[in-house]
Design a protein around this motif. Sequence first.
Motif, PDB file in Angstrom:
ATOM      1  N   ALA A   1       1.061  -1.287   0.238  1.00  0.00           N
ATOM      2  CA  ALA A   1       0.067  -0.049  -0.056  1.00  0.00           C
ATOM      3  C   ALA A   1       0.584   1.514  -0.105  1.00  0.00           C
ATOM      4  O   ALA A   1       0.177   2.655  -0.494  1.00  0.00           O
ATOM      5  CB  ALA A   1      -0.885  -0.076   0.624  1.00  0.00           C
ATOM      6  N   GLY A   2       2.078   1.101   0.490  1.00  0.00           N
ATOM      7  CA  GLY A   2       2.775   2.325   0.600  1.00  0.00           C
ATOM      8  C   GLY A   2       3.045   2.974   1.647  1.00  0.00           C
ATOM      9  O   GLY A   2       2.540   2.871   2.936  1.00  0.00           O
ATOM     10  N   ILE A   3       4.185   3.738   2.023  1.00  0.00           N
ATOM     11  CA  ILE A   3       4.847   4.612   3.066  1.00  0.00           C
ATOM     12  C   ILE A   3       3.181   5.902   3.349  1.00  0.00           C
ATOM     13  O   ILE A   3       3.245   5.888   4.760  1.00  0.00           O
ATOM     14  CB  ILE A   3       5.757   5.125   2.579  1.00  0.00           C
ATOM     15  CG1 ILE A   3       7.038   4.580   2.747  1.00  0.00           C
ATOM     16  CG2 ILE A   3       5.695   6.014   4.254  1.00  0.00           C
ATOM     17  CD1 ILE A   3       8.088   5.015   2.485  1.00  0.00           C
ATOM     18  N   GLU A   4       3.030   6.611   2.859  1.00  0.00           N
ATOM     19  CA  GLU A   4       1.847   7.178   3.093  1.00  0.00           C
ATOM     20  C   GLU A   4       0.462   6.332   3.549  1.00  0.00           C
ATOM     21  O   GLU A   4      -0.190   6.984   4.798  1.00  0.00           O
ATOM     22  CB  GLU A   4       0.701   8.543   1.615  1.00  0.00           C
ATOM     23  CG  GLU A   4       2.103   9.373   1.461  1.00  0.00           C
ATOM     24  CD  GLU A   4       2.475   9.837   3.139  1.00  0.00           C
ATOM     25  OE1 GLU A   4       2.173  10.521   3.369  1.00  0.00           O
ATOM     26  OE2 GLU A   4       4.219   9.654   2.894  1.00  0.00           O
ATOM     27  N   THR A   5      -0.007   5.616   3.195  1.00  0.00           N
ATOM     28  CA  THR A   5      -0.885   4.749   3.405  1.00  0.00           C
ATOM     29  C   THR A   5      -1.395   4.142   5.302  1.00  0.00           C
ATOM     30  O   THR A   5      -1.398   4.075   5.395  1.00  0.00           O
ATOM     31  CB  THR A   5      -1.481   3.509   2.323  1.00  0.00           C
ATOM     32  OG1 THR A   5      -2.054   4.173   1.207  1.00  0.00           O
ATOM     33  CG2 THR A   5      -2.650   2.528   2.742  1.00  0.00           C
ATOM     34  N   HIS A   6       0.368   3.098   4.523  1.00  0.00           N
ATOM     35  CA  HIS A   6       0.575   2.915   6.471  1.00  0.00           C
ATOM     36  C   HIS A   6       1.017   3.919   7.401  1.00  0.00           C
ATOM     37  O   HIS A   6       0.109   3.754   8.795  1.00  0.00           O
ATOM     38  CB  HIS A   6       2.160   2.758   5.898  1.00  0.00           C
ATOM     39  CG  HIS A   6       2.827   2.422   7.308  1.00  0.00           C
ATOM     40  ND1 HIS A   6       2.602   0.353   7.502  1.00  0.00           N
ATOM     41  CD2 HIS A   6       3.081   2.043   8.552  1.00  0.00           C
ATOM     42  CE1 HIS A   6       2.657   0.179   8.894  1.00  0.00           C
ATOM     43  NE2 HIS A   6       3.401   1.534   9.590  1.00  0.00           N
ATOM     44  N   LYS A   7       0.839   5.247   6.979  1.00  0.00           N
ATOM     45  CA  LYS A   7       1.442   6.115   7.826  1.00  0.00           C
ATOM     46  C   LYS A   7       0.063   6.531   8.462  1.00  0.00           C
ATOM     47  O   LYS A   7      -0.549   6.828   9.434  1.00  0.00           O
ATOM     48  CB  LYS A   7       1.935   7.279   7.688  1.00  0.00           C
ATOM     49  CG  LYS A   7       3.655   7.593   7.697  1.00  0.00           C
ATOM     50  CD  LYS A   7       4.470   8.461   7.120  1.00  0.00           C
ATOM     51  CE  LYS A   7       3.049   9.949   7.035  1.00  0.00           C
ATOM     52  NZ  LYS A   7       3.760  10.883   6.329  1.00  0.00           N
TER      53      LYS A   7
END
Length: 195
Positions: free
Chosen positions: A110-116
């Motif tokens: 999902a990527g870093i932004e979604t993880h955050k």
Amino acid sequence: MGLSIHYSGKFRKNASLPELIEEVREIAEVHKWPYAVYQTDFPENSTDKEEHDDEVYGISFTPPECETIPIEFLSNGRMSNSANLMLWGKAKQKPEKDYLYMNSVKTQFAGIETHKFIIHLFKYLSKKYLDDFRMLDEGRYWETGDEKQLTKIFTQYDNLLDSFASSLESLPMHEEETFEDYILRIVRQVRKKNR
């Protein structure tokens, strides 16, 4: 394999399950993420008990390229999810009984932004709706809020997955080799390459 979060907790006494569901539903709709709503009210006095019924309460949603995020509970108020209920709902002994209350979600793709975003959502929800909430974030963002560290860890996981996929393509399985031996050989190759 892939960077994941692992969490558990219990619904807070006197908090509103319909309110939690509505807040998460609105977030999913704003982002155009698919979601599923389960039972919206706990049975009377059920969250004071250890046993549970065969229903799931709460909501789940699925960001792009991410596993579904369950914000689901059993009738006893403990976090779980429909898959765990199906697999471990009738368990009577440890560790199987403990598995019922363990939630894990892979966020790697999902990527870093979604993880955050997911981490921040759980920080908010845990303060407002949850007790005894525990989060193990393999990206360490939950614990540190450090975006640089999160980016570094995501990159390490990406490199590891790329190395493993490359090894699968370049190292064929030998005829006399068991599947376990084959995987162990690939793991040794990946470790050697990443030193």
